[in-house]
Design a protein around this motif. Structure first.
Motif, PDB file in Angstrom:
ATOM      1  N   LEU A   1       0.831  -1.199   0.000  1.00  0.00           N
ATOM      2  CA  LEU A   1       0.000   0.000   0.000  1.00  0.00           C
ATOM      3  C   LEU A   1       0.868   1.253   0.000  1.00  0.00           C
ATOM      4  O   LEU A   1       0.608   2.205  -0.738  1.00  0.00           O
ATOM      5  N   TRP A   2       1.922   1.247   0.798  1.00  0.00           N
ATOM      6  CA  TRP A   2       2.851   2.381   0.826  1.00  0.00           C
ATOM      7  C   TRP A   2       3.496   2.575  -0.544  1.00  0.00           C
ATOM      8  O   TRP A   2       3.607   3.701  -1.033  1.00  0.00           O
ATOM      9  N   GLN A   3       3.926   1.480  -1.186  1.00  0.00           N
ATOM     10  CA  GLN A   3       4.545   1.580  -2.508  1.00  0.00           C
ATOM     11  C   GLN A   3       3.577   2.168  -3.526  1.00  0.00           C
ATOM     12  O   GLN A   3       3.966   2.966  -4.371  1.00  0.00           O
ATOM     13  N   HIS A   4       2.326   1.771  -3.444  1.00  0.00           N
ATOM     14  CA  HIS A   4       1.341   2.268  -4.398  1.00  0.00           C
ATOM     15  C   HIS A   4       1.072   3.754  -4.180  1.00  0.00           C
ATOM     16  O   HIS A   4       1.021   4.532  -5.132  1.00  0.00           O
ATOM     17  N   ARG A   5       0.917   4.152  -2.941  1.00  0.00           N
ATOM     18  CA  ARG A   5       0.587   5.557  -2.648  1.00  0.00           C
ATOM     19  C   ARG A   5       1.763   6.489  -2.910  1.00  0.00           C
ATOM     20  O   ARG A   5       1.564   7.653  -3.240  1.00  0.00           O
ATOM     21  N   ARG A   6       2.987   6.008  -2.786  1.00  0.00           N
ATOM     22  CA  ARG A   6       4.179   6.826  -3.026  1.00  0.00           C
ATOM     23  C   ARG A   6       4.690   6.714  -4.460  1.00  0.00           C
ATOM     24  O   ARG A   6       5.726   7.278  -4.773  1.00  0.00           O
ATOM     25  N   HIS A   7       3.968   5.947  -5.299  1.00  0.00           N
ATOM     26  CA  HIS A   7       4.375   5.733  -6.694  1.00  0.00           C
ATOM     27  C   HIS A   7       5.779   5.164  -6.764  1.00  0.00           C
ATOM     28  O   HIS A   7       6.589   5.545  -7.610  1.00  0.00           O
ATOM     29  N   TYR A   8       6.086   4.252  -5.842  1.00  0.00           N
ATOM     30  CA  TYR A   8       7.408   3.636  -5.761  1.00  0.00           C
ATOM     31  C   TYR A   8       7.685   2.760  -6.973  1.00  0.00           C
ATOM     32  O   TYR A   8       8.812   2.682  -7.432  1.00  0.00           O
ATOM     33  N   VAL A   9       6.664   2.086  -7.491  1.00  0.00           N
ATOM     34  CA  VAL A   9       6.810   1.224  -8.664  1.00  0.00           C
ATOM     35  C   VAL A   9       6.328   2.012  -9.870  1.00  0.00           C
ATOM     36  O   VAL A   9       5.180   2.419  -9.943  1.00  0.00           O
ATOM     37  N   ALA A  10       7.221   2.243 -10.830  1.00  0.00           N
ATOM     38  CA  ALA A  10       6.917   3.159 -11.925  1.00  0.00           C
ATOM     39  C   ALA A  10       6.226   2.471 -13.111  1.00  0.00           C
ATOM     40  O   ALA A  10       5.210   2.938 -13.590  1.00  0.00           O
ATOM     41  N   ASN A  11       6.764   1.383 -13.598  1.00  0.00           N
ATOM     42  CA  ASN A  11       6.287   0.811 -14.860  1.00  0.00           C
ATOM     43  C   ASN A  11       5.070  -0.096 -14.703  1.00  0.00           C
ATOM     44  O   ASN A  11       4.297  -0.243 -15.642  1.00  0.00           O
ATOM     45  N   THR A  12       4.919  -0.700 -13.574  1.00  0.00           N
ATOM     46  CA  THR A  12       3.792  -1.611 -13.363  1.00  0.00           C
ATOM     47  C   THR A  12       2.987  -1.125 -12.169  1.00  0.00           C
ATOM     48  O   THR A  12       3.035  -1.706 -11.089  1.00  0.00           O
ATOM     49  N   ARG A  13       2.218  -0.059 -12.353  1.00  0.00           N
ATOM     50  CA  ARG A  13       1.463   0.543 -11.249  1.00  0.00           C
ATOM     51  C   ARG A  13       0.367  -0.383 -10.721  1.00  0.00           C
ATOM     52  O   ARG A  13      -0.119  -0.190  -9.621  1.00  0.00           O
ATOM     53  N   TRP A  14      -0.001  -1.396 -11.465  1.00  0.00           N
ATOM     54  CA  TRP A  14      -1.030  -2.317 -11.033  1.00  0.00           C
ATOM     55  C   TRP A  14      -0.479  -3.346 -10.049  1.00  0.00           C
ATOM     56  O   TRP A  14      -1.246  -3.984  -9.326  1.00  0.00           O
ATOM     57  N   TRP A  15       0.835  -3.529 -10.000  1.00  0.00           N
ATOM     58  CA  TRP A  15       1.401  -4.607  -9.209  1.00  0.00           C
ATOM     59  C   TRP A  15       1.210  -4.428  -7.702  1.00  0.00           C
ATOM     60  O   TRP A  15       0.785  -5.376  -7.027  1.00  0.00           O
ATOM     61  N   PRO A  16       1.528  -3.269  -7.090  1.00  0.00           N
ATOM     62  CA  PRO A  16       1.337  -3.162  -5.636  1.00  0.00           C
ATOM     63  C   PRO A  16      -0.103  -3.410  -5.170  1.00  0.00           C
ATOM     64  O   PRO A  16      -0.296  -4.153  -4.202  1.00  0.00           O
ATOM     65  N   PRO A  17      -1.130  -2.865  -5.839  1.00  0.00           N
ATOM     66  CA  PRO A  17      -2.488  -3.185  -5.370  1.00  0.00           C
ATOM     67  C   PRO A  17      -2.837  -4.671  -5.530  1.00  0.00           C
ATOM     68  O   PRO A  17      -3.500  -5.260  -4.670  1.00  0.00           O
ATOM     69  N   PHE A  18      -2.360  -5.272  -6.603  1.00  0.00           N
ATOM     70  CA  PHE A  18      -2.602  -6.703  -6.815  1.00  0.00           C
ATOM     71  C   PHE A  18      -1.940  -7.518  -5.707  1.00  0.00           C
ATOM     72  O   PHE A  18      -2.560  -8.407  -5.117  1.00  0.00           O
ATOM     73  N   CYS A  19      -0.686  -7.197  -5.409  1.00  0.00           N
ATOM     74  CA  CYS A  19       0.047  -7.913  -4.372  1.00  0.00           C
ATOM     75  C   CYS A  19      -0.591  -7.692  -3.011  1.00  0.00           C
ATOM     76  O   CYS A  19      -0.649  -8.604  -2.186  1.00  0.00           O
ATOM     77  N   LEU A  20      -1.073  -6.483  -2.748  1.00  0.00           N
ATOM     78  CA  LEU A  20      -1.755  -6.188  -1.492  1.00  0.00           C
ATOM     79  C   LEU A  20      -2.970  -7.094  -1.311  1.00  0.00           C
ATOM     80  O   LEU A  20      -3.172  -7.677  -0.244  1.00  0.00           O
ATOM     81  N   VAL A  21      -3.768  -7.233  -2.348  1.00  0.00           N
ATOM     82  CA  VAL A  21      -4.966  -8.078  -2.266  1.00  0.00           C
ATOM     83  C   VAL A  21      -4.578  -9.535  -2.036  1.00  0.00           C
ATOM     84  O   VAL A  21      -5.176 -10.222  -1.202  1.00  0.00           O
TER      85      VAL A  21
END
Length: 67
Positions: A26-46
């Motif tokens: 969640l932190w990675q997604h909100r901070r835009h830590y992952v640039a090319n695959t923005r869908w990955w952090p929310p998917f991994c969180l779920v």
């Protein structure tokens, strides 16, 4: 470390590890830590939180994890 200890220790450590990893995602997604695959952090969180929920159900029902 929690995963290694959770293999032989109480299953609740695995639950805590999955929940903590989900918050990291969640932190990675909100901070835009992952640039090319923005869908990955929310998917991994779920995936992490669903795995934690399944473990909670299995632990409370009494499924043995260790032989």
């Amino acid at each position: 470390v929690l995963a290694a200890v959770g293999v032989t220790g109480p299953g609740w450590l695995l639950v805590v590890g999955f929940i903590g990893h989900g918050f990291k995602d969640l932190w990675q997604h909100r901070r835009h830590y992952v640039a090319n695959t923005r869908w990955w952090p929310p998917f991994c969180l779920v995936v992490d939180w669903v795995a934690a929920a399944v473990l909670v159900v299995l632990i409370t029902v009494g499924v043995p994890f260790h032989p």
